[in-house]
Design a protein around this motif. Structure first.
Motif, PDB file in Angstrom:
ATOM      1  N   ALA A  23       0.784  -1.289   0.004  1.00 15.20           N
ATOM      2  CA  ALA A  23       0.056   0.104  -0.185  1.00 15.20           C
ATOM      3  C   ALA A  23       0.823   1.059   0.209  1.00 15.20           C
ATOM      4  N   THR A  24       1.880   1.173   0.438  1.00 16.82           N
ATOM      5  CA  THR A  24       2.993   2.494   0.359  1.00 16.82           C
ATOM      6  C   THR A  24       4.026   2.383  -0.695  1.00 16.82           C
ATOM      7  N   TRP A  25       3.943   1.433  -1.457  1.00 14.99           N
ATOM      8  CA  TRP A  25       4.626   1.340  -2.690  1.00 14.99           C
ATOM      9  C   TRP A  25       5.964   0.915  -2.442  1.00 14.99           C
ATOM     10  N   ASN A  26       6.131  -0.210  -1.447  1.00 16.07           N
ATOM     11  CA  ASN A  26       7.237  -0.760  -1.264  1.00 16.07           C
ATOM     12  C   ASN A  26       7.370  -2.080  -2.105  1.00 16.07           C
ATOM     13  N   PRO A  27       8.171  -2.602  -2.883  1.00 14.23           N
ATOM     14  CA  PRO A  27       7.920  -4.054  -3.339  1.00 14.23           C
ATOM     15  C   PRO A  27       7.439  -5.228  -2.464  1.00 14.23           C
ATOM     16  N   SER A  28       6.656  -5.799  -2.972  1.00 14.41           N
ATOM     17  CA  SER A  28       6.110  -7.018  -2.289  1.00 14.41           C
ATOM     18  C   SER A  28       7.195  -8.297  -2.356  1.00 14.41           C
ATOM     19  N   ARG A  29       7.166  -8.853  -1.480  1.00 17.61           N
ATOM     20  CA  ARG A  29       8.280 -10.118  -1.288  1.00 17.61           C
ATOM     21  C   ARG A  29       7.688 -11.313  -2.023  1.00 17.61           C
ATOM     22  N   LEU A  30       7.334 -11.054  -3.499  1.00 14.38           N
ATOM     23  CA  LEU A  30       6.709 -12.135  -4.437  1.00 14.38           C
ATOM     24  C   LEU A  30       7.554 -12.115  -5.482  1.00 14.38           C
ATOM     25  N   SER A  31       7.867 -13.153  -5.934  1.00 11.51           N
ATOM     26  CA  SER A  31       8.508 -13.503  -7.457  1.00 11.51           C
ATOM     27  C   SER A  31       7.537 -13.064  -8.464  1.00 11.51           C
ATOM     28  N   PRO A  32       7.891 -12.768  -9.561  1.00 11.17           N
ATOM     29  CA  PRO A  32       6.785 -12.395 -10.692  1.00 11.17           C
ATOM     30  C   PRO A  32       5.869 -13.650 -10.960  1.00 11.17           C
ATOM     31  N   ALA A  33       6.293 -14.942 -10.737  1.00  8.48           N
ATOM     32  CA  ALA A  33       5.654 -15.811 -11.171  1.00  8.48           C
ATOM     33  C   ALA A  33       4.474 -16.083 -10.015  1.00  8.48           C
ATOM     34  N   GLU A  34       4.432 -15.270  -8.914  1.00 10.36           N
ATOM     35  CA  GLU A  34       3.483 -15.349  -8.064  1.00 10.36           C
ATOM     36  C   GLU A  34       2.344 -14.269  -8.414  1.00 10.36           C
ATOM     37  N   TYR A  35       2.802 -13.074  -9.140  1.00 10.11           N
ATOM     38  CA  TYR A  35       1.745 -12.264  -9.344  1.00 10.11           C
ATOM     39  C   TYR A  35       1.523 -11.822 -10.810  1.00 10.11           C
ATOM     40  N   LEU A  36       2.132 -12.647 -11.624  1.00 13.76           N
ATOM     41  CA  LEU A  36       1.894 -12.552 -13.000  1.00 13.76           C
ATOM     42  C   LEU A  36       1.395 -14.081 -13.685  1.00 13.76           C
ATOM     43  N   GLU A  37       0.417 -13.718 -14.391  1.00 14.16           N
ATOM     44  CA  GLU A  37       0.089 -15.192 -14.959  1.00 14.16           C
ATOM     45  C   GLU A  37       0.713 -15.463 -16.370  1.00 14.16           C
ATOM     46  N   SER A  38       1.410 -14.649 -16.914  1.00 11.81           N
ATOM     47  CA  SER A  38       1.802 -14.962 -18.263  1.00 11.81           C
ATOM     48  C   SER A  38       3.729 -14.538 -18.204  1.00 11.81           C
ATOM     49  N   PHE A  39       3.990 -13.662 -18.994  1.00 11.39           N
ATOM     50  CA  PHE A  39       5.277 -13.493 -19.185  1.00 11.39           C
ATOM     51  C   PHE A  39       5.786 -12.610 -18.174  1.00 11.39           C
ATOM     52  N   ILE A  40       7.214 -12.562 -17.908  1.00  9.98           N
ATOM     53  CA  ILE A  40       7.622 -11.432 -17.077  1.00  9.98           C
ATOM     54  C   ILE A  40       7.764 -10.011 -17.584  1.00  9.98           C
ATOM     55  N   ASP A  41       7.968 -10.036 -18.689  1.00  6.91           N
ATOM     56  CA  ASP A  41       8.026  -8.593 -19.530  1.00  6.91           C
ATOM     57  C   ASP A  41       7.751  -8.720 -21.075  1.00  6.91           C
TER      58      ASP A  41
END
Length: 420
Positions: free
Chosen positions: A82-100
């Motif tokens: 909520a305060t725009w600090n990076p979440s402790r997640l890998s891209p695979a945990e918040y993206l369904e598709s490609f990383i970029d």
């Protein structure tokens, strides 16, 4: 959580260091040749960039590259709290598709003095799809290298699981009733497995989509069943400020309301009428777009490629000398940044002036004063401050489940002082 209304009234930035720095988790443009950055819910131009998770909604990013030709731009999104600090997640945990993905949709300008390449992309798309709700930072960078940032934009993906009711009233503080607007609201969270409402949920409230005006509500005033009530007399009290100034350059063939002269040679030059200090005793009704801008061209077919650029000359009678402080010009068009590009120059006639290279359209703007004595920005000294001002308020509800490594965005509500 208590906030002093006078702090909000006279200092909507935390300190002068706020405008001396940029971070990769804010709305920023990192290259001088990148102009006219638009980022909005695709349903409506200049709207708040929030979309519902799993829906057909998209956000549209568009910008111009004045260096000409085509370049290799890539983009990605990164989950934040909520305060725009990076979440402790890998891209695979918040993206369904490609990383970029590569930004392949671009077109060259046509029939304009200023040559540019316009880039555009809609998100989500088949290559970039957010998997979970929350704050996301959109990064655009060159040659696949994230250290070569071009621009960043804040994206809000909402997984609606709460309901919000709110109202806007005059400040409870007698001394601020003629100037301030207070927001009271209630969050109904019966759809969430909340163990501790005082710590699991927090609400961010901002005026006219400007994070620097925002207030984070970490604890409710009181809890009523599955309702969190935020109505303490000392919280969510905002300076009403004033309606934005504006100008219209949809056509460069004739003068509109705020245009003094238009010159055409090897470039377009537009002289605006002088701006007065608007810090007056009483409110004056004016219509504005709450700080937004719209790229438009009445003389063409597609403003994305045939709207031209013009050197816009602003002058301000601030009734203040450079020995007292410095004036800046801000709006959504420059992300409200106070820097060398938005700084005005004081001349021998006692006026402040600057020129900005801006694409054709309709623009809202205002002036901010930074006093030499306090070193704190103030957007009321030159503009005024009135309870009657029409403002939008964006209310964002965040939830962190016990044991979770990230915050969800579970509610979003758009409020307006004139539509209650």
């Amino acid at each position: 959580m208590k906030h002093c209304c006078y702090t909000l009234l006279f200092c909507f930035f935390i300190s002068t260091s706020c405008f001396a720095q940029t971070t990769p988790f804010d709305n920023n443009v990192y290259r001088h040749e990148i102009k006219s950055v638009e980022f909005y819910n695709s349903k409506k131009a200049a709207s708040f960039p929030a979309i519902d998770l799993g829906s057909n909604e998209t956000v549209t990013l568009g910008f111009d590259d004045l260096s000409g030709g085509s370049r290799t731009f890539n983009y990605t999104i990164q989950h934040c709290d909520a305060t725009w600090n990076p979440s402790r997640l890998s891209p695979a945990e918040y993206l369904e598709s490609f990383i970029d993905d590569r930004l392949n949709d671009y077109t060259y300008s046509s029939g304009t003095f200023q040559k540019y390449t316009h880039y555009e992309v809609k998100i989500p798309n088949r290559n970039i799809i957010p998997k979970i709700s929350g704050n996301y930072i959109l990064k655009v960078y060159e040659d696949g290298d994230q250290s070569k940032l071009i621009l960043t934009r804040r994206l809000y993906v909402v997984g609606k699981r709460v309901s919000v009711s709110a109202n806007i009233i005059a400040s409870n503080m007698v001394s601020a009733r003629r100037t301030n607007q207070k927001v009271n609201f209630t969050v109904e969270y019966s759809g969430l497995p909340v163990q501790n409402p005082n710590t699991d949920i927090r609400v961010f409230l901002m005026q006219n989509a400007r994070p620097e005006t925002g207030i984070m509500n970490s604890k409710p005033t009181y809890i009523r069943g599955t309702q969190l009530v935020y109505n303490d007399v000392n919280i969510n009290d905002f300076a009403g400020r004033n309606e934005f100034r504006h100008f219209d350059t949809r056509s460069l063939k004739l003068n509109s309301e705020r245009i003094s002269k238009i010159y055409k040679d090897t470039a377009n030059t537009v002289m605006l009428l002088g701006d007065p200090n608007r810090n007056l005793p009483n409110y004056i009704l004016l219509y504005d777009n709450d700080g937004k801008f719209f790229i438009l061209n009445q003389d063409g077919n597609d403003p994305r490629r045939d709207a031209d650029y013009a050197h816009m000359y602003f002058s301000l009678a601030a009734n203040k000398a450079d020995t007292e402080g410095t004036a800046y010009i801000v709006g959504q068009f420059n992300d409200y940044k106070l820097d060398d590009r938005s700084k005005l120059t004081f001349d021998s006639r006692g006026r402040w002036y600057t020129d900005l290279l801006l694409k054709q359209g309709v623009y809202d703007y205002q002036y901010v004063w930074v006093s030499n004595a306090t070193k704190k920005p103030d957007d009321t000294i030159l503009e005024g401050n009135y309870f009657e001002t029409e403002n939008d308020y964006q209310l964002l509800v965040y939830y962190r489940q016990t044991g979770s490594r990230y915050e969800q965005l579970v509610g979003y509500s758009l409020l307006n002082t004139a539509k209650q």
